[in-house]
Design a protein around this motif. Structure first.
Motif, short mmCIF file in Angstrom:
data_model
loop_
_atom_site.label_atom_id
_atom_site.label_comp_id
_atom_site.label_asym_id
_atom_site.label_seq_id
_atom_site.Cartn_x
_atom_site.Cartn_y
_atom_site.Cartn_z
N ILE A 53 0.86 -1.18 0.00
CA ILE A 53 0.00 0.00 0.00
C ILE A 53 0.89 1.23 0.00
O ILE A 53 1.91 1.27 0.69
N ALA A 82 -2.98 -0.33 -3.51
CA ALA A 82 -3.37 -1.01 -2.27
C ALA A 82 -3.76 -2.44 -2.61
O ALA A 82 -4.55 -2.68 -3.52
N TRP A 98 0.12 12.02 3.14
CA TRP A 98 -0.44 10.67 2.94
C TRP A 98 0.66 9.61 3.06
O TRP A 98 0.50 8.62 3.78
N ILE A 114 1.16 6.51 5.90
CA ILE A 114 1.27 5.10 5.50
C ILE A 114 2.53 4.48 6.10
O ILE A 114 2.50 3.37 6.66
N GLU A 143 -2.71 -0.62 11.35
CA GLU A 143 -3.52 -0.34 10.17
C GLU A 143 -3.28 1.08 9.65
O GLU A 143 -3.15 2.02 10.45
N VAL A 144 -3.22 1.23 8.35
CA VAL A 144 -3.16 2.56 7.75
C VAL A 144 -4.48 3.26 8.04
O VAL A 144 -5.55 2.66 7.90
N ALA A 163 -7.98 5.09 8.08
CA ALA A 163 -9.06 4.97 7.10
C ALA A 163 -9.11 6.16 6.16
O ALA A 163 -9.35 6.01 4.96
N ARG A 185 -6.67 5.64 3.33
CA ARG A 185 -7.13 4.63 2.36
C ARG A 185 -8.25 5.17 1.48
O ARG A 185 -8.30 4.91 0.28
N GLU A 186 -9.16 5.91 2.09
CA GLU A 186 -10.34 6.38 1.37
C GLU A 186 -10.02 7.46 0.35
O GLU A 186 -10.77 7.64 -0.62
N MET A 195 -6.57 8.16 -0.97
CA MET A 195 -5.26 8.11 -1.62
C MET A 195 -5.34 8.01 -3.14
O MET A 195 -4.43 8.48 -3.83
N ASP A 196 -6.42 7.45 -3.68
CA ASP A 196 -6.53 7.35 -5.14
C ASP A 196 -6.70 8.72 -5.81
O ASP A 196 -6.45 8.87 -7.00
#
Length: 477
Positions: free
Chosen positions: A260, A328, A358, A362, A371-372, A374, A377-378, A380-381
């Motif tokens: 990730i 990810a 970001w 990570i 855990e990265v 939330a 993760r939500e 990063m794209d």
């Protein structure tokens, strides 16, 4: 020429003020921060989230241009056996900014800090970026502490990234550090910076990494007036950059193992580009052995030699096409940064570049085995496109400013002749190209019959328009 930072030491000449406003409108440069964002920054500074780990015992220093206040990085290096331990403290923006708050929303619109002669347009409000979040001297600050072990050859052998309190002992600048290193009066940590930096440069060359030693173009002012200068980087700037690159590579390794992250990538150059650059080398009378890599060839060039400077300018095409890729669950098909010949991530400038917040979050999670978050993760794209757009705007902004200053420097000399070197020739029409003047730090378009690439020439100035930001010459004789 690449532009590191445009600045004036004194007030901006009046002739440029209207043009600067035009450039800002064209590039949609943000204005001052909205009042609610500034208020949120002040409140965040009062409610900073501090880590438990205290590493204020480490004697960190920052090394930046003298006028910088947005200090992202602080450095301390120790010798460990026959190797080294590199401590690299990075400003912890997430200690102040929460996902979805007004500071975060505004930062996503901006992408990165922009620089102009009269002002900075910061990514975050100055109350944070140049004060409470900045690693200013003698101030205890929350930071992301990278601890990287390096062996005697300069190879990184281990890494951790964790939140910690740090305290910089001094705000240093490159010229001062270089002077102390040359005189033998620098601290042990800075002497080790030179050792590790040189080892990393050797490893870069060995793996085929490319570094272009092209002078920066800077706006300067003094009591005698104002102008442009080409400034060659000091050796310590290269060694300091190697620590940032070391950290970025360590971050990429963590991300690749954790499956990730967000990488800075660059595709491999194609054979046609090698042939094109090979033809340029032939035209300049420079020998490029068939078995020599890009790195080996470029390492042998001297930017003070006109033909070599022209060749280095041509080689900037090797860096075109750089971008970001988020992933990810599985790793990217093409994760490398081709110019570095390694995987790499931006993590060392979170005060000035959005993506680093970001990637830092990570890496902290991956290093701790947690855990990265939330929110990372939500969202990063979305970051690669935001950063690509911000990079394009920053490059266009700085290039427009330099073009404006270039035109202003010679606006009253239309019809005059200058000495210069042809640094580029249009492949389709060899009567058009670029000339770099040898007496003034200016580049401009030039026309003439069969322009001699890499050769000294005499040119006449035919246009210098501040409003259009254009400078044009024609070959004499």
């Amino acid at each position: 020429m690449p532009l590191q930072r445009v600045h004036f030491a004194e007030d901006v000449p009046e002739v440029f003020r209207a043009s600067l406003q035009d450039i800002r409108r064209e590039q949609e440069v943000p204005a001052d921060f909205p009042p609610e964002v500034t208020a949120a920054a002040v409140a965040a500074a009062r409610n900073v989230r501090l880590p438990e780990l205290d590493r204020t015992d480490l004697e960190f220093v920052t090394i930046d241009p003298p006028d910088s206040m947005d200090l992202d990085q602080a450095l301390h290096i120790e010798r460990t056996g026959d190797g080294y331990t590199v401590y690299y403290a990075i400003a912890d923006v997430a200690a102040f900014v929460q996902a979805g708050d007004s500071i975060d929303v505004e930062a996503r619109k901006r992408g990165e800090t922009l620089y102009a002669p009269d002002k900075r347009t910061p990514l975050h409000p100055p109350e944070l970026s140049e004060d409470e979040a900045s690693l200013l001297p003698d101030q205890v600050r929350p930071a992301l502490l990278w601890t990287i072990t390096v062996d005697a050859t300069g190879e990184g052998t281990g890494v951790t990234c964790e939140r910690a309190l740090v305290k910089s002992r001094a705000k240093l600048n490159y010229a001062g550090v270089q002077k102390d290193l040359d005189a033998g009066t620098a601290s042990e940590s800075l002497q080790l910076l030179r050792e590790v930096g040189k080892l990393r440069e050797q490893r870069e060359l060995a793996r085929g990494g490319v570094n272009l030693p092209i002078p920066d173009q800077e706006v300067i002012t003094s009591n005698h007036g104002w102008g442009l200068e080409f400034r060659a980087p000091l050796p310590v700037e290269g060694w300091n950059a190697q620590i940032s690159l070391l950290t970025g590579m360590a971050a990429a390794e963590l991300m690749m193992k954790g499956r990730i992250g967000i990488l800075r990538t660059l595709p491999e150059s194609h054979d046609d580009l090698r042939r094109k650059l090979g033809n340029t080398a032939k035209a300049l009378g420079i020998v490029w052995a068939e078995e020599a890599t890009y790195a080996e060839f470029i390492h042998g060039l001297d930017p003070k030699v006109p033909a070599h400077a022209a060749m280095l300018a041509a080689c900037t095409v090797l860096f075109r096409g750089a971008g970001y890729v988020a992933f990810a669950g599985s790793v990217p098909a093409s994760p490398q940064h081709a110019a570095m010949k390694a995987e790499y991530a931006h993590v060392t400038a979170p005060l000035r570049r959005l993506v680093d917040r970001w990637t830092s979050e990570i890496c902290v999670a991956l290093s701790a085995g947690t855990e990265v978050p939330a929110w990372v993760r939500e969202s990063m794209d979305e970051i690669p496109k935001m950063m690509d757009d911000a990079d394009r705007r920053a490059h266009a902004y700085e290039r427009s400013i330099v073009s404006m200053v270039e035109a202003g420097l010679v606006a009253d000399q239309v019809g005059s002749e200058f000495d210069g070197v042809i640094t580029d020739v249009d492949e389709r029409e060899n009567s058009r190209g670029i000339v770099a003047l040898t007496t003034v730090a200016i580049e401009g378009r030039v026309t003439g019959t069969a322009l001699p690439l890499g050769k000294q020439v005499r040119v006449k100035l035919v246009e210098a328009d501040i409003a259009k930001r254009t400078v044009s010459f024609e070959l004499v004789g």
